[in-house]
Design a protein around this motif. Structure first.
Motif, PDB file in Angstrom:
ATOM      1  N   GLY A  10       3.551  13.128  -9.869  1.00 29.66           N
ATOM      2  CA  GLY A  10       4.107  11.812 -10.041  1.00 29.66           C
ATOM      3  C   GLY A  10       4.320  10.861  -9.033  1.00 29.66           C
ATOM      4  O   GLY A  10       4.687   9.749  -8.984  1.00 29.66           O
ATOM      5  N   GLY A  11       3.829  11.421  -7.621  1.00 25.95           N
ATOM      6  CA  GLY A  11       4.077  10.570  -6.270  1.00 25.95           C
ATOM      7  C   GLY A  11       2.914   9.565  -6.223  1.00 25.95           C
ATOM      8  O   GLY A  11       1.872   9.332  -7.116  1.00 25.95           O
ATOM      9  N   LYS A  12       3.085   8.482  -5.389  1.00 32.76           N
ATOM     10  CA  LYS A  12       2.245   7.593  -5.168  1.00 32.76           C
ATOM     11  C   LYS A  12       0.869   7.909  -4.480  1.00 32.76           C
ATOM     12  O   LYS A  12       0.737   8.860  -3.654  1.00 32.76           O
ATOM     13  CB  LYS A  12       3.019   6.541  -4.212  1.00 32.76           C
ATOM     14  N   VAL A  13      -0.149   7.548  -5.131  1.00 31.77           N
ATOM     15  CA  VAL A  13      -1.565   7.885  -4.791  1.00 31.77           C
ATOM     16  C   VAL A  13      -2.176   6.832  -3.430  1.00 31.77           C
ATOM     17  O   VAL A  13      -1.912   5.524  -4.222  1.00 31.77           O
ATOM     18  CB  VAL A  13      -2.418   8.122  -5.753  1.00 31.77           C
ATOM     19  N   ILE A  14      -2.676   7.254  -2.465  1.00 27.84           N
ATOM     20  CA  ILE A  14      -3.145   6.292  -1.657  1.00 27.84           C
ATOM     21  C   ILE A  14      -4.493   6.446  -1.226  1.00 27.84           C
ATOM     22  O   ILE A  14      -4.845   7.777  -1.577  1.00 27.84           O
ATOM     23  CB  ILE A  14      -2.164   6.023  -0.435  1.00 27.84           C
ATOM     24  N   CYS A  39      -2.086  12.135  -2.506  1.00 27.87           N
ATOM     25  CA  CYS A  39      -0.686  11.945  -2.873  1.00 27.87           C
ATOM     26  C   CYS A  39      -0.042  11.798  -1.833  1.00 27.87           C
ATOM     27  O   CYS A  39       0.090  12.760  -1.260  1.00 27.87           O
ATOM     28  CB  CYS A  39      -0.148  12.906  -3.916  1.00 27.87           C
ATOM     29  N   SER A  40       1.103  10.815  -1.516  1.00 32.11           N
ATOM     30  CA  SER A  40       1.900  10.826  -0.482  1.00 32.11           C
ATOM     31  C   SER A  40       3.033  11.646  -0.714  1.00 32.11           C
ATOM     32  O   SER A  40       3.587  11.813   0.462  1.00 32.11           O
ATOM     33  CB  SER A  40       2.422   9.301  -0.128  1.00 32.11           C
ATOM     34  N   ASN A  41       3.073  12.244  -1.703  1.00 26.82           N
ATOM     35  CA  ASN A  41       4.291  13.064  -1.710  1.00 26.82           C
ATOM     36  C   ASN A  41       4.028  14.352  -1.656  1.00 26.82           C
ATOM     37  O   ASN A  41       4.436  15.130  -0.784  1.00 26.82           O
ATOM     38  CB  ASN A  41       4.760  12.965  -3.168  1.00 26.82           C
ATOM     39  N   CYS A  42       2.966  14.867  -2.331  1.00 29.90           N
ATOM     40  CA  CYS A  42       2.434  16.439  -2.279  1.00 29.90           C
ATOM     41  C   CYS A  42       1.422  16.841  -1.538  1.00 29.90           C
ATOM     42  O   CYS A  42       1.028  17.882  -1.286  1.00 29.90           O
ATOM     43  CB  CYS A  42       2.475  16.976  -3.875  1.00 29.90           C
ATOM     44  N   GLY A  43       0.412  15.644  -1.283  1.00 34.06           N
ATOM     45  CA  GLY A  43      -0.761  15.977  -0.481  1.00 34.06           C
ATOM     46  C   GLY A  43      -1.834  16.176  -1.244  1.00 34.06           C
ATOM     47  O   GLY A  43      -2.902  16.420  -0.665  1.00 34.06           O
ATOM     48  N   HIS A  44      -1.832  16.258  -2.783  1.00 35.50           N
ATOM     49  CA  HIS A  44      -2.861  16.416  -3.484  1.00 35.50           C
ATOM     50  C   HIS A  44      -4.169  15.415  -3.049  1.00 35.50           C
ATOM     51  O   HIS A  44      -3.863  14.185  -3.089  1.00 35.50           O
ATOM     52  CB  HIS A  44      -2.506  16.351  -4.910  1.00 35.50           C
ATOM     53  N   ILE A  45      -5.366  15.785  -3.211  1.00 31.58           N
ATOM     54  CA  ILE A  45      -6.424  15.409  -2.809  1.00 31.58           C
ATOM     55  C   ILE A  45      -7.213  15.167  -4.042  1.00 31.58           C
ATOM     56  O   ILE A  45      -7.467  16.175  -4.678  1.00 31.58           O
ATOM     57  CB  ILE A  45      -7.451  16.034  -1.520  1.00 31.58           C
TER      58      ILE A  45
END
Length: 85
Positions: A10-14, A39-45
């Motif tokens: 649910g983090g912000k995607v950049i 994802c700026s929170n979990c780093g998911h690409i």
């Protein structure tokens, strides 16, 4: 303005650039500078389908084991511009 959320946390995607590995003809190749979302929170690409297909094509077309996605895109633009002149 719509800000996309990560499907994992649910983090912000950049916007980001990443390296991806692609196997072609039994050889593992690295495609650098691949446009993606992160994802700026979990780093998911997340790499979209069109970008992934282009990266696979570049990995298949170029003999090197490390391919720069941005450089391949720039070469294609240069060729198209030359053809249009």
């Amino acid at each position: 303005m719509f800000i996309p959320k990560c499907k994992k946390c649910g983090g912000k995607v950049i916007s980001a650039y990443t390296n991806i590995e692609i196997e072609t003809n039994g050889v593992l190749k690295t495609v650098t500078n691949t446009p993606a979302k992160k994802c700026s929170n979990c780093g998911h690409i997340i790499v979209d389908d069109i970008t992934m297909e282009r990266a696979k094509q570049y990995a298949n077309d170029y003999p090197a084991n490390t391919i720069d996605y941005e450089m391949c895109e720039a070469e294609e633009v240069a060729v198209i511009q030359t053809l249009l002149l």
